[in-house]
Design a protein around this motif. Structure first.
Motif: not given
Length: 533
Positions: A137-147
């Motif tokens: 659930c965590i974007c590996p590029h920016c660390g965002g959690d809104q996927l």
């Protein structure tokens, strides 16, 4: 044939990766050179495979359905050679893809290969198991959690799940009546072997593994041991003996069905049998009689009966076809001759001989293959025209088949007979071609008989096909100590091969039959025949 050691890794795979531009150019050049070598090897392998396929097709055409033992061995060896070459080609293709991925991951060659592999369509009836690869659930590029999901890619992978054993526990509680103190308990269901360990499914699997898949007991034992189940081959042999006895009435019912037909095919083949006391094997015979009327559009179920004998005396052929009347497709074996004799009381013979054109053609073909004789080739061409006519009428009703033969085949046969007479006058009587022609002339009337009745076939291929499973499983025929093993095998083969002729899975059919036959009324055994079950 090009020999390639598949275990040798490419030299480039062991080299240190380039660090400078010049080293990179040299490495790229070496990579291109090695890729061209692999492409050349792959192309050579492909050409050789195509050559082998053509040779294999030629061998199959030469057989015309016949089961020549020597030719069958050549074909089987060719099949193995093809498998080996195709495995090597696949391995070379894999190495080529690997190098292409390193240098050009998106190359057209790789794309084309992968697309071709993906075109295989998997059967719809196969169960699907979905493996979910949802990312974290965590974007590996920016660390965002809104996927959020914007699509999905799927890839089908064909997998195999090995068969497995299971233990069925029959639990039968004992119940006591409080009022009368009677003990109540359901009886134990009937088992295929009284007080025996195996269930119907296991027994069916053991029988089919040996007599259909040609796995001797010792090999089955090794396979089962990998699942942690110890089954001694002597135990399995004992099970087969029990099943042969239990299934004998069913095999007899199949034999009765075969012998009631008017259009029959028969043949025999040698088998090695252990000869107790002599320390070596002797030669027994397997006889086969086939009833298959699909060729002339009949809906009568096809069936085959096998019979074992320790010798090849004429009485064995008479026993095989006891009570049969009508027509018999067979080779020129003298043991069948008494069946063709005219009964002085009725003025008719029990069976009329229908000789096999494929058998007669084979003798001419062997001459042509050995000598490249143009005379033999001319005869082969004329026989080929007769087979071409049969191909157009296969499966049609008897009246139409006979009409077409009268219009086309009879004229071709007259031309062929004249060619045989002329050729015989042009060559020495001691040549193999002359012997082959005399063979055909001596059986000319029985070779022509198929043109007189639309129910008859031009060849005895039905019997040849029935013998083929025996030729594939000869290693199973070193029967344990006596001829009775041959009798047991004949019973099992009769049931398995008849089930296959009727489009059934022999293991599923046997499982059903074995689970029922112990309690089945003997006077209703016909209910268990493959076409009724």
């Amino acid at each position: 044939m090009i020999q390639i050691d598949m275990n040798i890794q490419p030299p480039l795979a062991e080299q240190k990766l380039p660090e400078t531009m010049e080293e990179l150019r040299v490495f790229a050049l070496s990579l291109q050179t090695e890729t061209r070598i692999y492409q050349a090897e792959l192309y050579a392998q492909a050409l050789h495979i195509e050559k082998l396929k053509m040779q294999l097709a030629a061998l199959r055409r030469a057989r015309f359905g016949q089961s020549s033992e020597k030719l069958d061995q050549e074909i089987e060896q060719m099949e193995l050679m093809l498998e080996e070459m195709e495995e090597g080609q696949a391995q070379l293709a894999g190495k080529r893809e690997h190098h292409a991925d390193l240098s050009a991951p998106c190359s057209d060659d790789v794309k084309e290969t992968r697309v071709a592999k993906a075109r295989m369509e998997l059967p719809e009836h196969l169960p699907r198991e979905v493996v979910d690869h949802t990312p974290d659930c965590i974007c590996p590029h920016c660390g965002g959690d809104q996927l959020r999901q914007i699509g999905v890619d799927t890839r089908n992978v064909l997998e195999y799940v090995p068969s497995h054993f299971k233990v069925i526990v029959h639990s039968r509680p004992k119940m006591a009546c409080k009022e009368c103190e009677a003990i109540i308990q359901k009886p134990m269901p009937s088992l295929p072997i009284v007080k025996g360990l195996p269930g119907a499914g296991l027994l069916a699997h053991v029988l089919v593994s040996k007599y259909c898949d040609h796995l001797p007991y010792y090999r089955q034992s090794e396979i089962y041991a990998r699942d942690g189940v110890t089954l001694d081959r002597g135990v399995m042999a004992g099970w087969t003996g029990h099943m042969a006895e239990l299934l004998t009435p069913l095999a007899d019912a199949i034999a009765k069905h075969v012998r009631s037909g008017e259009i029959l095919h028969a043949d025999d083949t040698p088998v090695p049998v252990l000869d107790p006391g002599r320390g070596k094997t002797k030669t027994g015979r397997f006889w086969v009689a086939v009833r298959d009327e699909h060729g002339f559009g009949s809906n009568v179920p096809p069936a085959v009966v096998y019979q074992y004998s320790p010798d090849r005396t004429g009485i064995r052929a008479e026993t095989l076809l006891a009570g049969c009347k009508g027509y018999l497709h067979a080779d020129g074996y003298a043991g069948f001759n008494r069946l063709y004799d005219v009964d002085p009381k009725t003025g008719q013979s029990r069976l009329q001989e229908v000789s096999c054109w494929a058998h007669a053609r084979r003798k001419i073909f062997e001459v042509h293959a050995a000598t490249d004789s143009p005379l033999a080739f001319d005869i082969l061409s004329k026989i080929g025209a007769l087979f071409a006519v049969e191909k157009t009428i296969n499966g049609r009703l008897p009246d139409e088949r006979q009409r077409v033969r009268a219009e086309q085949s009879v004229l071709l046969l007259e031309d062929l007979k004249q060619t045989l007479e002329v050729t015989l006058g042009q060559i020495s009587g001691k040549t193999t071609l002359a012997q082959a022609i005399r063979y055909m002339r001596s059986r000319w009337n029985s070779l022509l008989r198929y043109t007189t009745d639309g129910r008859l076939e031009m060849t005895n291929n039905a019997a040849e096909r029935a013998i083929r499973p025996l030729a594939l499983g000869r290693k199973n025929w070193l029967f344990a100590g006596s001829d009775t093993g041959g009798d047991r095998a004949a019973i099992i083969y009769t049931i398995i091969e008849t089930a296959k002729m009727n489009g059934l899975d022999p293991e599923a059919y046997l499982r059903n039959v074995i689970s029922r036959i112990a309690d089945h009324p003997i006077n209703k055994i016909d209910q268990l025949l493959p076409w009724n079950c």
